[in-house]
Each structure stands twice: as structure tokens, then as C-alpha cells.
Design a protein around this motif. Structure first.
Motif, PDB file in Angstrom:
ATOM      1  N   MET A   7      -6.548  28.267  43.006  1.00 49.76           N
ATOM      2  CA  MET A   7      -7.567  27.497  42.280  1.00 49.76           C
ATOM      3  C   MET A   7      -8.789  27.259  43.156  1.00 49.76           C
ATOM      4  O   MET A   7      -9.922  27.401  42.720  1.00 49.76           O
ATOM      5  N   SER A   8      -8.541  26.882  44.430  1.00 42.76           N
ATOM      6  CA  SER A   8      -9.652  26.634  45.339  1.00 42.76           C
ATOM      7  C   SER A   8     -10.441  27.910  45.606  1.00 42.76           C
ATOM      8  O   SER A   8     -11.660  27.884  45.741  1.00 42.76           O
ATOM      9  N   HIS A   9      -9.719  29.050  45.673  1.00 50.29           N
ATOM     10  CA  HIS A   9     -10.397  30.326  45.895  1.00 50.29           C
ATOM     11  C   HIS A   9     -11.270  30.661  44.698  1.00 50.29           C
ATOM     12  O   HIS A   9     -12.417  31.117  44.849  1.00 50.29           O
ATOM     13  N   TRP A  10     -10.747  30.445  43.488  1.00 50.29           N
ATOM     14  CA  TRP A  10     -11.529  30.714  42.272  1.00 50.29           C
ATOM     15  C   TRP A  10     -12.752  29.815  42.215  1.00 50.29           C
ATOM     16  O   TRP A  10     -13.844  30.263  41.866  1.00 50.29           O
ATOM     17  N   TRP A  11     -12.555  28.540  42.558  1.00 49.44           N
ATOM     18  CA  TRP A  11     -13.667  27.579  42.514  1.00 49.44           C
ATOM     19  C   TRP A  11     -14.772  27.987  43.477  1.00 49.44           C
ATOM     20  O   TRP A  11     -15.956  27.947  43.130  1.00 49.44           O
ATOM     21  N   HIS A  12     -14.400  28.395  44.675  1.00 49.01           N
ATOM     22  CA  HIS A  12     -15.397  28.777  45.681  1.00 49.01           C
ATOM     23  C   HIS A  12     -16.098  30.068  45.286  1.00 49.01           C
ATOM     24  O   HIS A  12     -17.331  30.198  45.431  1.00 49.01           O
ATOM     25  N   ARG A  13     -15.336  31.029  44.760  1.00 44.16           N
ATOM     26  CA  ARG A  13     -15.903  32.343  44.452  1.00 44.16           C
ATOM     27  C   ARG A  13     -16.785  32.321  43.209  1.00 44.16           C
ATOM     28  O   ARG A  13     -17.820  32.993  43.173  1.00 44.16           O
ATOM     29  N   ASN A  14     -16.390  31.542  42.199  1.00 46.33           N
ATOM     30  CA  ASN A  14     -17.093  31.583  40.917  1.00 46.33           C
ATOM     31  C   ASN A  14     -18.080  30.439  40.700  1.00 46.33           C
ATOM     32  O   ASN A  14     -18.966  30.559  39.845  1.00 46.33           O
ATOM     33  N   ILE A  15     -17.937  29.332  41.428  1.00 43.41           N
ATOM     34  CA  ILE A  15     -18.817  28.178  41.221  1.00 43.41           C
ATOM     35  C   ILE A  15     -19.670  27.886  42.456  1.00 43.41           C
ATOM     36  O   ILE A  15     -20.900  27.842  42.379  1.00 43.41           O
ATOM     37  N   LEU A  16     -19.021  27.676  43.595  1.00 42.78           N
ATOM     38  CA  LEU A  16     -19.760  27.268  44.792  1.00 42.78           C
ATOM     39  C   LEU A  16     -20.596  28.399  45.379  1.00 42.78           C
ATOM     40  O   LEU A  16     -21.786  28.231  45.656  1.00 42.78           O
ATOM     41  N   GLU A  17     -19.993  29.542  45.588  1.00 45.73           N
ATOM     42  CA  GLU A  17     -20.696  30.644  46.249  1.00 45.73           C
ATOM     43  C   GLU A  17     -21.911  31.129  45.462  1.00 45.73           C
ATOM     44  O   GLU A  17     -22.991  31.316  46.042  1.00 45.73           O
ATOM     45  N   PRO A  18     -21.811  31.345  44.147  1.00 43.10           N
ATOM     46  CA  PRO A  18     -23.014  31.767  43.406  1.00 43.10           C
ATOM     47  C   PRO A  18     -23.984  30.641  43.092  1.00 43.10           C
ATOM     48  O   PRO A  18     -24.995  30.862  42.426  1.00 43.10           O
ATOM     49  N   GLY A  19     -23.702  29.417  43.544  1.00 44.12           N
ATOM     50  CA  GLY A  19     -24.625  28.307  43.319  1.00 44.12           C
ATOM     51  C   GLY A  19     -24.622  27.770  41.910  1.00 44.12           C
ATOM     52  O   GLY A  19     -25.663  27.302  41.418  1.00 44.12           O
ATOM     53  N   LYS A  20     -23.465  27.791  41.236  1.00 39.56           N
ATOM     54  CA  LYS A  20     -23.387  27.325  39.854  1.00 39.56           C
ATOM     55  C   LYS A  20     -22.937  25.869  39.724  1.00 39.56           C
ATOM     56  O   LYS A  20     -22.824  25.367  38.611  1.00 39.56           O
ATOM     57  N   LEU A  21     -22.685  25.208  40.858  1.00 39.81           N
ATOM     58  CA  LEU A  21     -22.240  23.815  40.779  1.00 39.81           C
ATOM     59  C   LEU A  21     -23.284  22.919  40.117  1.00 39.81           C
ATOM     60  O   LEU A  21     -22.927  22.092  39.260  1.00 39.81           O
ATOM     61  N   PRO A  22     -24.577  23.012  40.467  1.00 37.50           N
ATOM     62  CA  PRO A  22     -25.569  22.185  39.760  1.00 37.50           C
ATOM     63  C   PRO A  22     -25.587  22.445  38.259  1.00 37.50           C
ATOM     64  O   PRO A  22     -25.732  21.513  37.463  1.00 37.50           O
ATOM     65  N   LEU A  23     -25.446  23.698  37.860  1.00 32.72           N
ATOM     66  CA  LEU A  23     -25.416  24.021  36.439  1.00 32.72           C
ATOM     67  C   LEU A  23     -24.207  23.384  35.768  1.00 32.72           C
ATOM     68  O   LEU A  23     -24.314  22.840  34.657  1.00 32.72           O
ATOM     69  N   LEU A  24     -23.055  23.436  36.423  1.00 33.97           N
ATOM     70  CA  LEU A  24     -21.850  22.826  35.867  1.00 33.97           C
ATOM     71  C   LEU A  24     -22.007  21.311  35.768  1.00 33.97           C
ATOM     72  O   LEU A  24     -21.627  20.705  34.753  1.00 33.97           O
ATOM     73  N   LEU A  25     -22.580  20.689  36.791  1.00 34.57           N
ATOM     74  CA  LEU A  25     -22.810  19.240  36.758  1.00 34.57           C
ATOM     75  C   LEU A  25     -23.786  18.873  35.642  1.00 34.57           C
ATOM     76  O   LEU A  25     -23.598  17.860  34.955  1.00 34.57           O
ATOM     77  N   ALA A  26     -24.821  19.686  35.473  1.00 30.74           N
ATOM     78  CA  ALA A  26     -25.789  19.421  34.410  1.00 30.74           C
ATOM     79  C   ALA A  26     -25.130  19.522  33.039  1.00 30.74           C
ATOM     80  O   ALA A  26     -25.368  18.689  32.154  1.00 30.74           O
ATOM     81  N   LEU A  27     -24.290  20.529  32.852  1.00 31.46           N
ATOM     82  CA  LEU A  27     -23.622  20.708  31.565  1.00 31.46           C
ATOM     83  C   LEU A  27     -22.660  19.569  31.278  1.00 31.46           C
ATOM     84  O   LEU A  27     -22.631  19.027  30.160  1.00 31.46           O
ATOM     85  N   LEU A  28     -21.871  19.171  32.271  1.00 36.02           N
ATOM     86  CA  LEU A  28     -20.910  18.084  32.075  1.00 36.02           C
ATOM     87  C   LEU A  28     -21.620  16.760  31.797  1.00 36.02           C
ATOM     88  O   LEU A  28     -21.213  16.007  30.907  1.00 36.02           O
ATOM     89  N   SER A  29     -22.668  16.472  32.557  1.00 36.54           N
ATOM     90  CA  SER A  29     -23.411  15.228  32.328  1.00 36.54           C
ATOM     91  C   SER A  29     -24.125  15.261  30.983  1.00 36.54           C
ATOM     92  O   SER A  29     -24.258  14.230  30.310  1.00 36.54           O
ATOM     93  N   PHE A  30     -24.572  16.435  30.566  1.00 36.94           N
ATOM     94  CA  PHE A  30     -25.208  16.607  29.251  1.00 36.94           C
ATOM     95  C   PHE A  30     -24.229  16.279  28.126  1.00 36.94           C
ATOM     96  O   PHE A  30     -24.529  15.496  27.220  1.00 36.94           O
ATOM     97  N   LEU A  31     -23.040  16.848  28.194  1.00 40.81           N
ATOM     98  CA  LEU A  31     -22.033  16.603  27.158  1.00 40.81           C
ATOM     99  C   LEU A  31     -21.569  15.158  27.160  1.00 40.81           C
ATOM    100  O   LEU A  31     -21.427  14.527  26.100  1.00 40.81           O
ATOM    101  N   LEU A  32     -21.322  14.608  28.349  1.00 42.40           N
ATOM    102  CA  LEU A  32     -20.856  13.223  28.440  1.00 42.40           C
ATOM    103  C   LEU A  32     -21.911  12.254  27.916  1.00 42.40           C
ATOM    104  O   LEU A  32     -21.589  11.295  27.199  1.00 42.40           O
TER     105      LEU A  32
END
Length: 250
Positions: A1-26
Motif C-alpha cells: 500500500m505504501s509503495h502504491w501511495w508513493h508511486r501513484n500519489i506522492l512521486e507524480p505530485g498528485k497529493l495536492p490534487l487529492l487533498l483539493a478533491l477531498l476537501s471539495f467533496l467534504l
């Protein structure tokens, strides 16, 4: 799970996008919950009306959009600042799109039939955000190899072809499919080859003397609306609340 998170979210710089989407929905869900409580007269929440002027939540939403947007542009895709700006942007987007219908109509249509447009736009924005996080790029660029992307002719040709599908889908009155087709070209292609909806630019321009095409278009639109409109309305009512019933004619 940690490897997937780093490879697909952290490394390509998608964490801000994910945070924006989650805060948008919430933000949207919390805002709709509060407005429904205010509408029902329950809980401690009330409309903000200083001096008798009703301040809609689109106002602070625009402020947060501006602050978060400019901050995100200046902070890049990594770091704490990028995450904070993404959250601010997501909150602002949730507040603004929750009152999207008010902006379009320049009137307080929040609990009317026209207000359903806000829920539609929020759902569409969330779907597009999820597609981008999943790795989809605009107009099918994600389907090309690295060598094809470096070939300007291939890249421009792909963009132009896919954009033409999106444009035809819009002219045929298939707005949702056209917007999703920006990220998933197959959807735009499917919409582009199907019959246009009645009354659209495409139908007026190309079906004027084609009586059979006009009849098929009207019949297909009627069957589609009859099949899906009730389901769509029920889903919208669950998400955003049912609109006020129109007063009966006197």
C-alpha cells in the motif's frame, strides 16, 4: 500500500490534487447538510444576513478560490504550502459550485428546479477530478507513448482529432459526455457518432430536410429522458435535497 501511495500519489505530485478533491467533496456535503438544516429550521445554524443582506456562501468561496489558486500556482506540487493551498482551493470550489445555479441565473434559485444544476456540476467536477487522479490526461494524451508525445505531428493530430469529437458532442447537445470526453476520448467519440438531441445546433443545421432523422432524434431523446430523468432526480434529491414545489396556478 505504501509503495502504491508513493508511486501513484506522492512521486507524480498528485497529493495536492487529492487533498483539493477531498476537501471539495467534504465542503459540499457539509454545506448541503447545513443548508438543509436551516431550511428545516433545525439546529443552531442560521443564514448570515448582516443588515438584512443575505450573504451567500459563494462569497467566501470566491475568496478562498483566489487565495488557494494563486497560492497553488506559486507553491508547486510538493511541500506543505502546496497541500494547504490545495485544501483552501477545494473548500472554495465546494462553496462556489454549491451555488453554481445562483451564479448562472443571477437569482436565488437554490431550492428551485433550476438549483439542481449545482448538484449536476458538483458531481461532474468530482468525476473529472477522480479521472485526473487516476492518470487520465486531456484529449487522450495519456494514451500516447513517450516517443509519440515528443513527435509534434502525432501529438497535435491526436489533440485536434479528439477535440473535434468533443466539439461535435457539444454541438449535438451531449454536454456531459463532451466534458467527460475531454479526459476519455472514447466517450466523446461515442457521443459524436450518435444522433443529436432535438433543438440543438447540429439538429437544426443537418436535420432540417431529414424528416426521418428528426423523428428518430426526438424519439430517442424522449425515451432517454423518460428512462433516466426520474433516476437522476432521485439521486440529486438524496445528494442536495429536493427542490421546493412550485405554487399551483390560481
Amino acid at each position: 500500500m505504501s509503495h502504491w501511495w508513493h508511486r501513484n500519489i506522492l512521486e507524480p505530485g498528485k497529493l495536492p490534487l487529492l487533498l483539493a478533491l477531498l476537501s471539495f467533496l467534504l465542503t459540499f456535503l457539509v454545506t448541503r447538510t447545513i443548508t438543509r438544516l436551516i431550511r428545516a429550521g433545525r439546529g443552531p445554524f442560521r443564514n448570515v444576513s448582516p443588515g438584512g443582506l443575505h450573504i451567500h456562501h459563494v462569497v467566501p468561496g470566491i475568496v478562498l478560490l483566489v487565495v488557494g489558486g494563486f497560492g497553488a500556482v506559486g507553491s508547486g506540487r510538493h511541500g506543505v504550502a502546496a497541500g494547504i493551498c490545495a485544501v483552501l482551493f477545494g473548500i472554495g470550489a465546494g462553496l462556489v459550485l454549491d451555488e453554481f445555479a445562483l451564479i448562472v441565473h443571477l437569482d436565488d434559485v437554490y431550492w428551485s428546479e433550476e438549483g439542481r444544476r449545482s448538484v449536476e456540476v458538483v458531481v461532474l467536477a468530482a468525476a473529472l477530478g477522480m479521472l485526473v487522479i487516476g492518470g487520465f490526461s486531456p484529449l487522450g494524451v495519456n494514451d500516447m507513448s513517450a516517443q509519440e508525445q515528443h513527435d509534434r505531428v502525432s501529438l497535435i493530430s491526436t489533440l485536434l482529432i479528439n477535440f473535434s469529437f468533443v466539439l461535435i458532442a457539444l454541438l449535438k447537445g451531449k454536454t456531459w459526455m463532451a466534458i467527460i470526453g475531454v479526459l476519455v476520448p472514447f466517450v466523446a467519440l461515442f457521443a459524436a457518432i450518435r444522433l443529436a438531441r432535438p433543438g440543438t445546433f447540429w439538429a437544426r443545421r443537418f436535420y432540417g430536410r431529414r424528416h426521418r432523422a428528426r423523428a428518430r432524434s426526438a424519439l430517442r431523446a424522449y425515451r432517454h429522458d423518460r428512462r433516466w430523468n426520474k433516476i437522476g432526480r432521485r439521486v440529486q434529491d438524496v445528494i442536495g435535497g429536493a427542490p421546493d414545489r412550485a405554487d399551483p396556478p390560481r
